[in-house]
Every structure is written in C-alpha cells, then in structure tokens.
Design a protein around this motif. Structure first.
Motif, short mmCIF file in Angstrom:
data_model
loop_
_atom_site.label_atom_id
_atom_site.label_comp_id
_atom_site.label_asym_id
_atom_site.label_seq_id
_atom_site.Cartn_x
_atom_site.Cartn_y
_atom_site.Cartn_z
N PRO A 26 -8.13 -16.54 9.13
CA PRO A 26 -8.12 -14.98 8.60
C PRO A 26 -6.70 -14.58 8.18
O PRO A 26 -5.86 -14.87 8.98
N VAL A 27 -6.59 -13.82 6.98
CA VAL A 27 -5.47 -13.42 6.76
C VAL A 27 -5.31 -12.01 7.00
O VAL A 27 -6.21 -11.00 6.52
N GLN A 28 -4.43 -11.47 7.60
CA GLN A 28 -4.10 -9.83 7.79
C GLN A 28 -2.94 -9.53 6.88
O GLN A 28 -2.12 -10.21 6.58
N ILE A 29 -3.22 -8.26 6.33
CA ILE A 29 -2.10 -7.83 5.39
C ILE A 29 -1.59 -6.68 6.11
O ILE A 29 -2.20 -5.51 6.56
N TYR A 30 -0.21 -6.51 6.23
CA TYR A 30 0.47 -5.41 6.64
C TYR A 30 1.57 -4.89 5.59
O TYR A 30 2.27 -5.48 5.22
N THR A 31 1.29 -3.62 5.27
CA THR A 31 2.11 -2.96 4.18
C THR A 31 2.94 -1.77 5.18
O THR A 31 2.50 -0.90 5.61
N TYR A 32 4.06 -2.03 4.79
CA TYR A 32 5.00 -0.94 5.43
C TYR A 32 5.65 -0.21 4.00
O TYR A 32 5.10 -0.34 3.00
N SER A 33 6.65 0.63 4.40
CA SER A 33 7.14 1.74 3.09
C SER A 33 7.74 0.60 2.14
O SER A 33 7.55 0.99 0.73
N ARG A 34 8.42 -0.56 2.14
CA ARG A 34 9.10 -1.07 1.40
C ARG A 34 8.85 -2.62 1.45
O ARG A 34 9.23 -3.23 0.44
N TYR A 85 11.42 7.57 -4.35
CA TYR A 85 10.37 7.28 -4.72
C TYR A 85 9.96 5.79 -4.31
O TYR A 85 8.92 5.35 -4.02
N ALA A 86 11.07 5.01 -4.17
CA ALA A 86 10.93 3.57 -3.93
C ALA A 86 10.84 3.53 -2.63
O ALA A 86 10.05 2.50 -2.05
N MET A 87 11.34 4.46 -1.59
CA MET A 87 11.12 4.30 -0.26
C MET A 87 9.69 4.81 0.09
O MET A 87 9.23 4.34 1.34
N SER A 88 8.85 5.73 -0.82
CA SER A 88 7.73 6.00 -0.49
C SER A 88 6.70 4.85 -1.14
O SER A 88 5.47 4.88 -0.86
N GLY A 89 7.24 3.68 -1.74
CA GLY A 89 6.43 2.84 -2.32
C GLY A 89 5.77 2.94 -3.71
O GLY A 89 5.20 2.28 -4.37
N ASN A 90 6.01 4.35 -4.24
CA ASN A 90 5.61 4.51 -5.64
C ASN A 90 6.79 3.85 -6.69
O ASN A 90 7.59 4.54 -7.30
#
Length: 134
Positions: A26-34, A85-90
C-alpha cells in the motif's frame, strides 16, 4: 479475506511521472505545506517528491525600490504575497503574484532609470550652457 489492492491513492504533484510500488505494498501520501511525500510500507522504499515553489522575484523587487521607491514597494508587496501563497500550497496564486512582482519591479526599474538619466542630462545641459562665472 485480505485484498492486495491499496486502500490509498497515489497522487503525483511534481514534474516527475507517478511512482508505482514495485512489490504491490500500500502507498500512503503525506502532504505538508510545501512537500509531498510518497511512503510505501515495509519492505518498500521511501520516495519524497518536493514540489518547487514558483519564483517570487524578491531580489529584483528589492533592487527596484532603489530606483523608484513607490512602485518598487508595490513589487515587494507582490513578492511577499507570492511567498505567502507558496507557503500555503496555492501554487497557482503564488505564480500569478510572482509574475506581478516581476512586471512591477521591471516597470519601477525602467521608470527610475528614465528619471535618473533625464535628471543627469538636465543638469549637464544646464551647466554646459553656463558662462564661466556660473
């Protein structure tokens, strides 16, 4: 009953092709701010895919303040907005703000250069037409 299908969905947010696990873990995805990290369970490997932030042109904006401070401060404001915006992921809004910072900074530099060259030429012309007693 145990299924070999992954309960997780792999997401690729970078410029590289999606990474598939070699041994169907199984693959797990971890998304952080950047950053987006793809982690497979044991005995698989760990792959981290860092998304690159769009340019914010802060250096160019800071230089533009020296030549035309009013427009240069607007460019610095756009640059900080892009970084926020880049730090927030937008990343789409960060790219738009970065382009606005670049355009505004270049305009400030060009306007500042035109004003500086005009003032130097004016002073040169004023003193070149003067009599020796000026």
């Amino acid at each position: 009953m145990h299924s070999t299908m992954s309960p997780y969905i792999a997401v690729n947010r970078g410029n590289s092709p999606p990474t598939e696990p070699a041994d169907n873990h199984p693959v797990q995805i971890y998304t952080y701010s950047r950053h987006t990290g793809v982690v497979t369970t044991q005995p698989g490997a760990v792959v981290v895919n860092e998304a690159e932030d769009p340019p914010d042109y802060l250096g160019l904006a800071a230089c533009s303040v020296c030549l035309c401070w009013m427009i240069g401060l607007l460019a610095v404001s756009y640059s900080f907005e892009s970084k926020k915006y880049a730090m927030s992921g937008n990343y789409a809004r960060a790219s738009e703000s970065g382009k606005s910072a670049r355009i505004t900074a270049v305009a400030a530099i060009l306007i500042g250069l035109v004003i500086t060259v005009t003032m130097v030429a004016w002073e040169f012309m004023k003193h070149s037409n003067c009599s020796p007693n000026c």
